[in-house]
Scaffold this active site. Structure first.
Site, mmCIF file in Angstrom:
data_model
loop_
_atom_site.group_PDB
_atom_site.id
_atom_site.type_symbol
_atom_site.label_atom_id
_atom_site.label_comp_id
_atom_site.label_asym_id
_atom_site.label_seq_id
_atom_site.Cartn_x
_atom_site.Cartn_y
_atom_site.Cartn_z
ATOM 1 N NE ARG A 5 27.172 39.635 42.474
ATOM 2 C CZ ARG A 5 27.216 39.977 43.759
ATOM 3 N NH1 ARG A 5 28.298 39.724 44.451
ATOM 4 N NH2 ARG A 5 26.181 40.569 44.327
ATOM 5 C CB ILE A 6 34.007 34.942 40.525
ATOM 6 C CG1 ILE A 6 34.036 36.467 40.709
ATOM 7 C CG2 ILE A 6 35.104 34.515 39.553
ATOM 8 C CD1 ILE A 6 35.285 36.989 41.387
ATOM 9 C CB ILE A 64 41.155 33.109 39.756
ATOM 10 C CG1 ILE A 64 39.881 32.292 40.066
ATOM 11 C CG2 ILE A 64 41.825 32.590 38.504
ATOM 12 C CD1 ILE A 64 38.759 32.508 39.046
ATOM 13 N NE ARG A 110 42.815 39.353 47.707
ATOM 14 C CZ ARG A 110 42.275 39.798 46.589
ATOM 15 N NH1 ARG A 110 42.342 39.098 45.488
ATOM 16 N NH2 ARG A 110 41.661 40.973 46.562
ATOM 17 C CD GLU A 150 49.063 38.909 44.026
ATOM 18 O OE1 GLU A 150 48.696 40.079 43.753
ATOM 19 O OE2 GLU A 150 48.269 37.967 44.128
ATOM 20 C CG HIS A 196 46.192 40.014 41.414
ATOM 21 N ND1 HIS A 196 46.195 40.084 42.784
ATOM 22 C CD2 HIS A 196 44.877 40.025 41.071
ATOM 23 C CE1 HIS A 196 44.941 40.123 43.238
ATOM 24 N NE2 HIS A 196 44.135 40.094 42.212
#
Lengths: 328, 327
Positions: free
Chosen positions: B161-162, B242, B244, B273, B292
């Site tokens: 989707r992204i 964008i 992991r 992170e 993030h």
């Protein structure tokens, strides 16, 4: 037999911070005898009559009465960029000299800059980068949020080449697009980008989440965005300027950003450039300012020089110029 | 008649800078009794029976065997966000508990951020902002240049989707779009965004000016981009992540950036992170890192919360579950 001499092109300087790009010199030299202002001044007696063209690069050399008088055979001046507000068009035209800008080369790159600023500002990118590297950062806070771009309302003031390309890009982010322009665009053009015309700038200002300035600087657009316009904008709105610093009343903007009249601003242009190092705009947290990036890419600067050369050669050969600029 | 009690949902923290947002709580109160982890130990016996769902907020609470055993009536673990790599799906499934994520809600905001990073990196926006405010700046250099996004080649690794939304946006910048994915997309979908399928990731890496990583983190995508892949990329290319941090071999990336094997990188995600404050990635000039923030908009977070409500509600009422994730 007399060797065909290339026409003499005057530029301010080559290389360094301000000069015509070194990478473009070979290309220029295939069409012209290139001389710099320094060379010209050292040899004024001989060169004065030879100069037929000037390529103005980042507003230099300054074209004034004195320079024009010393160049009796000057036929054409090409400007590296689309804005001509730094040139006295009437003065130049009055001397029978043709002028050109580079509207085609600049438009995509400038539109990209507009979108870069819109996204960076909305998503607090610069601030985010600072957090990512800061020595004080121990964890990333879940309540640190920016504004959504997808589906937001973008109001474009100035729907020329650049404005239109911004609209094309914004449409892909499903943004609602309003625009204000001297003239309404044709219906097909509006439909292609789903843009709605706002005859009154007030309507655009009141409804937009992002207001993008993409106008030419003229007496009419000088301080187009002042106290009144900023107050009409939503308090959650972001102002983006990729046209000219003088289109915005900087004092009014400062006040508006300080007091939360608008949420934030992103400026690629200011007045002057750069701002004085102690200017209050530089100290605000809700602003990002970039160093007039608009066309600053390798490819686009090359295209600008190519477009300038096409105009110069056309003028010198008595042919129609691709992007001649006439005084209003 | 006894009013039916709202189901109990366990979450990590409520309110404060790290907890579930209070505005979200107001909405969820209509559907659930939300219980914070800190209340749980005191009332374990009572709450243990009542809790039917866990709302995973910022990868917490950690779902281990001990927690699962203390919640005999647990039906669903609803994750806030798309990535579920922090959950042991097999373990959870062995307890008969379902897992859901929120893939739709995150997609626009994350795709937007991917574009923001690509534009910021190629046009040297962050560096530019530093120049405009620096006390040393006297004028703007004409030979200080970036690279155009318009007309460049974007290689998208992971066309879910992204990834697809990134492609839609990139198309409007007249970018040439290549993609690599487990499965090829339908022809109409490819045509709609002008994307060319690269069955071999190498082909994508060799031709792209920008490589954007938009995959799920799985054992197969762990260190997907390592030394070999970075060396296949153009020396003028930029890598954007964008999804992991562990999708990239970070040590290999440090080296590649130091030796100019690739031109630059833009990362919204790293491992861990945040990075340790002395990490070499933080010192490089040709990288931008954001904390993030892929889904960090009010709108995205609101949609994610509503998606969770829907997922939990469906699971507890025996309805088809919108976003179930299977091991």
């Amino acid at each position: 037999m007399e060797e065909y001499e290339l026409p003499v092109l005057l530029v301010n300087e080559v290389g360094g911070i301000c000069g015509v790009l070194e990478a473009h010199v070979d290309f220029l030299k295939t069409h012209f005898n290139l001389i710099t202002m320094k060379e010209f001044l050292e040899n004024k007696n001989i060169l004065s009559k030879k100069v037929q063209a000037i390529y103005v690069w980042w507003h230099k050399p300054v074209i004034d009465h004195e320079l024009l008088q010393s160049l009796p055979n000057l036929k054409v001046i090409a400007n590296s960029g689309v804005g001509m507000d730094h040139l006295d068009l009437k003065l130049i035209s009055g001397c029978g000299i043709k002028m050109a800008n580079c509207p085609h080369a600049v438009s995509s790159s400038t539109a990209d800059t507009g979108m870069a600023l819109l996204l960076a500002s909305a998503r607090r990118l610069v601030e985010g980068c600072q957090i990512a590297v800061s020595l004080d950062t121990e964890c990333f806070a879940p309540d640190w949020l920016g504004e959504e771009v997808t589906g937001a309302t973008l109001g474009i003031i100035g729907m020329g080449n650049v404005g239109y390309k911004i609209a094309l890009r914004a449409k892909a982010f499903e943004m609602k697009i309003l625009y204000h322009n001297r003239k309404q665009r044709k219906e097909e053009e509006e439909q292609a980008i789903g843009a709605i015309y706002c005859k009154k700038i007030e309507d655009l200002l009141q409804q937009s989440d992002f207001v993008m300035l993409a106008v030419t600087l003229t007496p009419q657009t000088h301080k187009l965005i002042g106290k009144r316009e900023l107050e009409l904008m939503k308090p959650t709105a972001i102002l983006i300027n990729i046209s000219r610093g003088l289109v915005v009343d900087q004092e009014a903007l400062l006040e508006a950003l300080r007091t939360g009249i608008i949420k934030a601003a992103a400026l690629d242009v200011t007045y002057p450039e750069p701002l004085p190092r102690d200017h209050p705009l530089l100290k605000l947290k809700n602003i990002i300012i970039t160093p007039h990036l608009g066309i600053k890419t390798h490819k686009t600067t090359r295209m600008i020089t190519e477009e300038a050369v096409a105009n110069l050669l056309a003028a010198l050969n008595g042919l129609p110029m691709p992007s001649e600029v006439l005084p209003d | 008649m006894e009013e039916k009690e709202l189901p109990y949902v366990l979450t990590d923290t409520i309110g404060g800078p790290h907890g579930v947002y209070l505005e979200h709580m107001e909405f969820m109160k209509k559907y659930f009794n939300l219980v914070a982890m800190k209340e749980f130990p005191e009332n374990q016996k009572y709450l243990g029976e009542k809790i039917k769902a866990i709302y995973i907020w910022w990868q917490k609470p950690a779902v281990n065997r001990e927690l699962l055993q203390s919640l005999p009536n647990l039906k669903i673990i609803a994750n806030f966000g798309a990535g579920v790599d922090h959950l042991d799906l097999k373990l959870i499934s062995s307890f008969g508990v379902k897992v859901t994520n929120t893939p739709l809600a995150v997609s626009n905001a994350t795709a937007d951020l991917g574009m923001a990073l690509m534009l910021a990196s190629s046009r040297r926006l962050v560096e530019g902002c530093q120049i405009t405010v620096s006390p040393d700046t006297e004028q703007f250099a004409a030979d200080w240049l970036g690279e155009d996004v318009t007309g460049a080649t974007l290689g998208i690794i992971g066309m879910g989707r992204i990834g697809y939304k990134v492609a839609k946006r990139a198309k409007a910048f007249d970018m040439k779009i290549l993609y690599h994915n487990r499965n090829r997309r339908k022809e109409e979908e490819e045509q709609a965004v002008g994307a060319c399928f690269c069955e071999k990731m190498e082909d994508l890496l060799q031709q792209s000016d920008f490589v954007m990583l938009v995959v799920n983190l799985t054992p197969q995508t762990h260190k997907l981009i390592g030394k070999r892949e970075l060396e296949l990329m153009k020396p003028t290319a930029t890598l954007i992540n964008i999804c992991r941090g562990p999708v990239i071999d970070q040590d290999a990336l440090v080296e590649a950036l130091q030796n100019k094997v690739i031109k630059a990188a833009a990362l919204d995600v790293t491992y861990p992170e945040p990075l340790p404050r002395d990490h070499p990635l933080l010192k490089l000039k040709n990288i931008i890192i954001t904390p993030h923030i892929g889904t960090a908009t009010k709108q995205a977070r609101w949609l994610m919360m509503k998606s969770i409500v829907e997922n939990i509600f469906s699971a507890l009422n025996g309805l088809p579950i919108p976003n179930e994730v299977f091991p």
